[in-house]
Design a protein around this motif. Structure first.
Motif, mmCIF file in Angstrom:
data_model
loop_
_atom_site.group_PDB
_atom_site.id
_atom_site.type_symbol
_atom_site.label_atom_id
_atom_site.label_comp_id
_atom_site.label_asym_id
_atom_site.label_seq_id
_atom_site.Cartn_x
_atom_site.Cartn_y
_atom_site.Cartn_z
ATOM 1 N N LEU A 181 -33.439 -80.720 35.440
ATOM 2 C CA LEU A 181 -32.236 -79.967 35.746
ATOM 3 C C LEU A 181 -31.455 -79.744 34.459
ATOM 4 N N PHE A 182 -31.059 -78.497 34.251
ATOM 5 C CA PHE A 182 -30.233 -78.145 33.101
ATOM 6 C C PHE A 182 -28.909 -77.609 33.612
ATOM 7 N N ARG A 183 -27.833 -78.106 33.050
ATOM 8 C CA ARG A 183 -26.511 -77.643 33.469
ATOM 9 C C ARG A 183 -25.601 -77.503 32.258
ATOM 10 N N LYS A 184 -24.576 -76.682 32.430
ATOM 11 C CA LYS A 184 -23.574 -76.527 31.380
ATOM 12 C C LYS A 184 -22.530 -77.617 31.532
ATOM 13 N N GLU A 185 -21.873 -77.913 30.417
ATOM 14 C CA GLU A 185 -20.767 -78.881 30.458
ATOM 15 C C GLU A 185 -19.702 -78.421 31.441
ATOM 16 N N GLY A 186 -19.113 -79.381 32.139
ATOM 17 C CA GLY A 186 -18.037 -79.078 33.065
ATOM 18 C C GLY A 186 -18.492 -78.778 34.481
ATOM 19 N N GLN A 187 -19.803 -78.699 34.692
ATOM 20 C CA GLN A 187 -20.317 -78.428 36.033
ATOM 21 C C GLN A 187 -20.719 -79.729 36.711
ATOM 22 N N ASN A 188 -20.407 -79.818 38.000
ATOM 23 C CA ASN A 188 -20.914 -80.943 38.784
ATOM 24 C C ASN A 188 -22.368 -80.672 39.164
ATOM 25 N N ALA A 229 -39.727 -90.817 41.367
ATOM 26 C CA ALA A 229 -40.283 -90.337 40.101
ATOM 27 C C ALA A 229 -39.212 -90.011 39.076
ATOM 28 N N GLY A 230 -37.969 -89.906 39.529
ATOM 29 C CA GLY A 230 -36.874 -89.664 38.599
ATOM 30 C C GLY A 230 -36.487 -88.207 38.474
ATOM 31 N N SER A 231 -35.261 -88.000 38.023
ATOM 32 C CA SER A 231 -34.732 -86.667 37.734
ATOM 33 C C SER A 231 -34.172 -86.680 36.321
ATOM 34 N N TYR A 269 -32.476 -90.152 35.619
ATOM 35 C CA TYR A 269 -31.877 -90.841 36.761
ATOM 36 C C TYR A 269 -32.964 -91.272 37.742
ATOM 37 N N LEU A 270 -32.907 -92.533 38.123
ATOM 38 C CA LEU A 270 -33.898 -93.105 39.025
ATOM 39 C C LEU A 270 -33.237 -93.562 40.315
ATOM 40 N N CYS A 271 -33.852 -93.195 41.427
ATOM 41 C CA CYS A 271 -33.425 -93.653 42.729
ATOM 42 C C CYS A 271 -34.411 -94.718 43.203
ATOM 43 N N ALA A 272 -33.922 -95.720 43.904
ATOM 44 C CA ALA A 272 -34.789 -96.776 44.407
ATOM 45 C C ALA A 272 -34.314 -97.210 45.784
#
Lengths: 115, 114
Positions: free
Chosen positions: A11-18, A108-110, A89-92
């Motif tokens: 995932l690519f996002r600009k600064e200031g975006q949720n 697998a992570g994001s 980021y890893l979810c478990a």
């Protein structure tokens, strides 16, 4: 097959975006966790939840939010308040309250990159 | 708060060499201890765990770890490493009982040279 599905993978996002990262599990696990993995820093706990509609801050919760409306789902929102959001980021998930509980199964992570 | 220390950040070994990765934790009560492994491009997965009983626990792929309560340690060992053991290894701890969280160490990258 039972497991944890995280999306998106990149995932690519600009600064200031949720940004919201999805985590779904079909293991019937009660507990779910979000970790952040940075090189040389290992895994750091962001939030965790052991039951629906309840969650606890981990060690680095500032700038993040979560919800646990369903047992299977534990989405993580990286808000614009997070100063250094670029990370893996890893979810478990895990069982709770039975012998052998607390063994984590990971997704697998994001990988989030903020430009 | 509990914490976990892994003192070896990057280890390079030749195949057939013996391996020992250090892990120390800070909590004085009853704990459950784990080693997880992350092979290149794969999910983090459980290598072995200690909950109670025999302090020498055996895991997958010939790995073992010894819980020494007096030293707050849970070191990982393998008598003879293989190239396929190249991975990052994480020690983790959780306090037994109650509403607890799993705390991880900073990880050790193991590189095995053929």
């Amino acid at each position: 097959d039972g497991g944890i599905t995280q999306s998106p993978k990149y995932l690519f996002r600009k600064e200031g975006q949720n940004v919201t990262l999805s985590c779904e599990q079909n293991l019937n696990h009660d507990a779910m966790y979000w970790y952040r993995q940075d090189p040389g820093q290992g895994l750091r706990l962001i939030y965790y939840s052991q039951i629906v509609n309840d969650f606890q801050k981990g060690d680095i919760a500032e700038g993040y939010s979560v919800s646990r409306e369903k047992k299977e789902s534990f989405p993580l929102t990286v808000t614009s308040a997070q100063k250094n959001p670029t990370a893996f980021y890893l979810c478990a998930s895990s069982m709770v309250g039975v012998a052998g509980a607390n063994v984590l199964t990971f997704g697998a992570g994001s990988r989030l990159t903020v430009l | 708060a509990q914490s976990v220390s892994q003192h070896n950040h990057h280890v390079i070994l030749s195949e057939a060499a013996s391996l020992e990765l250090g892990c120390n934790y800070s909590y004085g009560g009853t704990v459950n201890l784990f080693w997880y492994v992350q092979y290149p491009g794969q999910h983090l997965q459980l290598l072995l765990k200690y909950f109670s009983g025999d302090p020498l626990v055996k895991g997958i792929k010939g790995f073992e770890a010894e819980f020494i309560k007096s030293k707050f340690s849970f070191n990982l060992r393998k008598p003879s490493v293989q190239w396929s053991d190249t991975a990052e290894y994480f020690c983790a701890v959780i306090r037994s009982g109650g509403y607890q969280k799993v705390t991880f160490g900073t990880g050790t990258k193991l590189q095995v040279i053929p």
